[in-house]
Each structure stands twice: as C-alpha cells, then as structure tokens.
Design a protein around this motif. Structure first.
Motif, PDB file in Angstrom:
ATOM      1  N   GLY A  63      31.226  25.851   7.689  1.00 26.44           N
ATOM      2  CA  GLY A  63      31.570  26.707   8.661  1.00 26.44           C
ATOM      3  C   GLY A  63      30.427  26.369   9.649  1.00 26.44           C
ATOM      4  O   GLY A  63      29.221  26.595   9.712  1.00 26.44           O
ATOM      5  N   PRO A  64      30.724  25.760  10.997  1.00 26.49           N
ATOM      6  CA  PRO A  64      29.849  25.604  11.968  1.00 26.49           C
ATOM      7  C   PRO A  64      29.417  26.586  12.526  1.00 26.49           C
ATOM      8  O   PRO A  64      29.938  27.863  12.744  1.00 26.49           O
ATOM      9  N   SER A  65      28.224  26.460  13.279  1.00 23.31           N
ATOM     10  CA  SER A  65      27.558  27.394  14.057  1.00 23.31           C
ATOM     11  C   SER A  65      28.235  26.931  15.378  1.00 23.31           C
ATOM     12  O   SER A  65      28.744  26.033  15.634  1.00 23.31           O
ATOM     13  N   PRO A  66      27.992  28.102  16.603  1.00 25.42           N
ATOM     14  CA  PRO A  66      28.682  27.511  17.768  1.00 25.42           C
ATOM     15  C   PRO A  66      28.000  26.494  18.480  1.00 25.42           C
ATOM     16  O   PRO A  66      26.832  26.232  18.281  1.00 25.42           O
ATOM     17  N   ILE A  73      30.183  20.579  18.707  1.00 20.56           N
ATOM     18  CA  ILE A  73      29.896  21.531  17.406  1.00 20.56           C
ATOM     19  C   ILE A  73      28.365  22.055  17.350  1.00 20.56           C
ATOM     20  O   ILE A  73      27.672  20.981  17.789  1.00 20.56           O
ATOM     21  N   ALA A  76      26.365  21.971  11.353  1.00 21.32           N
ATOM     22  CA  ALA A  76      27.658  21.608  10.542  1.00 21.32           C
ATOM     23  C   ALA A  76      27.306  21.181   9.203  1.00 21.32           C
ATOM     24  O   ALA A  76      27.781  20.249   8.735  1.00 21.32           O
ATOM     25  N   SER A 132      25.577  17.477  12.294  1.00 21.21           N
ATOM     26  CA  SER A 132      26.467  17.535  13.460  1.00 21.21           C
ATOM     27  C   SER A 132      26.486  16.489  14.468  1.00 21.21           C
ATOM     28  O   SER A 132      27.257  16.357  15.314  1.00 21.21           O
ATOM     29  N   SER A 138      35.570  18.450  17.719  1.00 20.65           N
ATOM     30  CA  SER A 138      35.924  19.265  16.628  1.00 20.65           C
ATOM     31  C   SER A 138      37.018  20.099  17.341  1.00 20.65           C
ATOM     32  O   SER A 138      36.925  20.713  18.705  1.00 20.65           O
ATOM     33  N   GLY A 147      37.509  32.587  13.190  1.00 27.55           N
ATOM     34  CA  GLY A 147      36.123  32.295  13.622  1.00 27.55           C
ATOM     35  C   GLY A 147      35.720  31.207  13.043  1.00 27.55           C
ATOM     36  O   GLY A 147      36.338  30.136  12.937  1.00 27.55           O
ATOM     37  N   THR A 148      34.500  31.100  12.576  1.00 27.85           N
ATOM     38  CA  THR A 148      33.858  29.825  11.942  1.00 27.85           C
ATOM     39  C   THR A 148      34.510  29.602  10.703  1.00 27.85           C
ATOM     40  O   THR A 148      34.304  28.199  10.341  1.00 27.85           O
ATOM     41  N   GLU A 149      35.241  30.154  10.013  1.00 26.60           N
ATOM     42  CA  GLU A 149      36.182  29.711   8.810  1.00 26.60           C
ATOM     43  C   GLU A 149      37.471  28.907   9.431  1.00 26.60           C
ATOM     44  O   GLU A 149      38.321  28.973   8.486  1.00 26.60           O
ATOM     45  N   ARG A 152      39.583  23.525  11.098  1.00 19.57           N
ATOM     46  CA  ARG A 152      39.406  22.395  12.009  1.00 19.57           C
ATOM     47  C   ARG A 152      39.465  20.900  11.864  1.00 19.57           C
ATOM     48  O   ARG A 152      39.546  20.572  10.650  1.00 19.57           O
TER      49      ARG A 152
END
Length: 184
Positions: A63-66, A73, A76, A132, A138, A147-149, A152
């Motif tokens: 689940g990546p961060s912004p 991405i 990651a 990352s 991505s 969201g992050t879940e 992708r």
C-alpha cells in the motif's frame, strides 16, 4: 544465486527458482492488500470477473504512500503477507503465479504454492523509499475508493526480491531457522 527475470513469468521460469535466490524483476505486477483481496473474494464467490486476469501474474502486497512531485509513487514497501493467507490459495488455484510480501506464510499457502507451481517472493521491509525507485509507473485499475489499498498496475525495473518459498515448497524461513539454530 542472483537472477534477472521478466514478469509475468512462465511456469518454467518459476520452477527454475530456488528458495534463497536473489531475483531482480522487470515488467508488470499488481498490488493488492487486505481490503482488495476481500473484494476479489466476494467477486469470485458471486461469479463475477476479477479486475485483472490473475493467470500468470504476480500480486505485490503493498500500500503506497502518496507520490512526491515527479515520481509515479511514494514509499512502496511490502506489507505482511500473512494477512492475505486466507485468500491466496484460491487465487493461486485460479492461476496466480506468485506473490511479493514480507514474512512467513501458512502451511495452506505453502501447499497451494507447490500444488500450482507458484512462488512467494520476499521484499525487504522498511526499504519502501528505495523500492519505490524501481517502480516506473503506477496506475489504479480497480477499487479506487479504497485509497492506498486500491489495486494498481505497476511497471517495475530490476525490483529486488528474494525467493522465500519456491515451487517445490522449500521455505527460506525454515531453512534459515535450521541453519542458525543453536545446537545444545
């Protein structure tokens, strides 16, 4: 052994891997975590199509961060694979070739890996910012509301992983425990 391989991978390539091998993956993988796996399970149970064809593909439990400006991405890193263990055997039975995560898997997952000729790769936890840099693109392809879940599609180049469980069932976690166990 150190190897460079393209993903998706053929079953022949997967069967050539051995627990403990260092592998650099290049190509396409998909991300999915707990919530996305739950939705995929519900889709399967309802006879609906999955958001991507799992056959021959690899899921990265991440689940990546912004993303920072100019990057596809954010951080990651892998998430704990055990949280997907109740879903993984069914996905492998449907043709999933492999998974990337961190940590041990249940015996049911290890059995499904052997039964289906799959592979479980471990990525280094805590190295999400470095990992990352191996992600070229991505794109959210399903479950955007998570969201992050969300699921992708990632394009990766020389993404470093270790074969944790190979298609024969050899498990690096068990091998390491035995190797470094103190003999009294």
């Amino acid at each position: 052994m150190e190897r460079k391989m393209n993903v998706p991978m053929s079953r022949e390539d997967i069967r050539s891997l051995h627990a403990g091998d260092y592998v650099y993956l290049t190509g396409t993988v998909y991300t999915a975590r707990d919530a996305a796996h739950k939705r995929m399970k519900e889709a399967i149970d309802q006879g609906k199509e999955l958001p991507f064809d799992v056959r021959g593909n690899i899921i990265y439990y991440m689940g990546p961060s912004p993303a920072r400006e100019g990057r596809p991405i954010g951080s990651a890193g892998p998430t704990t694979a055990g949280r997907m263990d109740k879903y993984a055997p069914q996905l492998m039975d449907l043709g999933l070739s492999g998974m990337i995560g961190k940590g041990r898997r249940t015996q049911e997952v290890a059995d499904a890996i052997v039964r289906n000729g799959c592979v479980y790769f471990a990525a280094v936890g805590g190295a999400g910012a470095l990992l990352s840099k191996r992600i070229l693109s991505s794109e959210v392809i399903a479950y955007d509301d998570l969201g992050t879940e969300a699921i992708r599609r990632l394009t990766i180049r020389d993404f470093p992983v270790i074969v944790a469980i190979d298609a024969e069932g050899n498990n690096i976690y068990d091998i390491a425990l035995e190797k470094y166990r103190v003999k009294a």
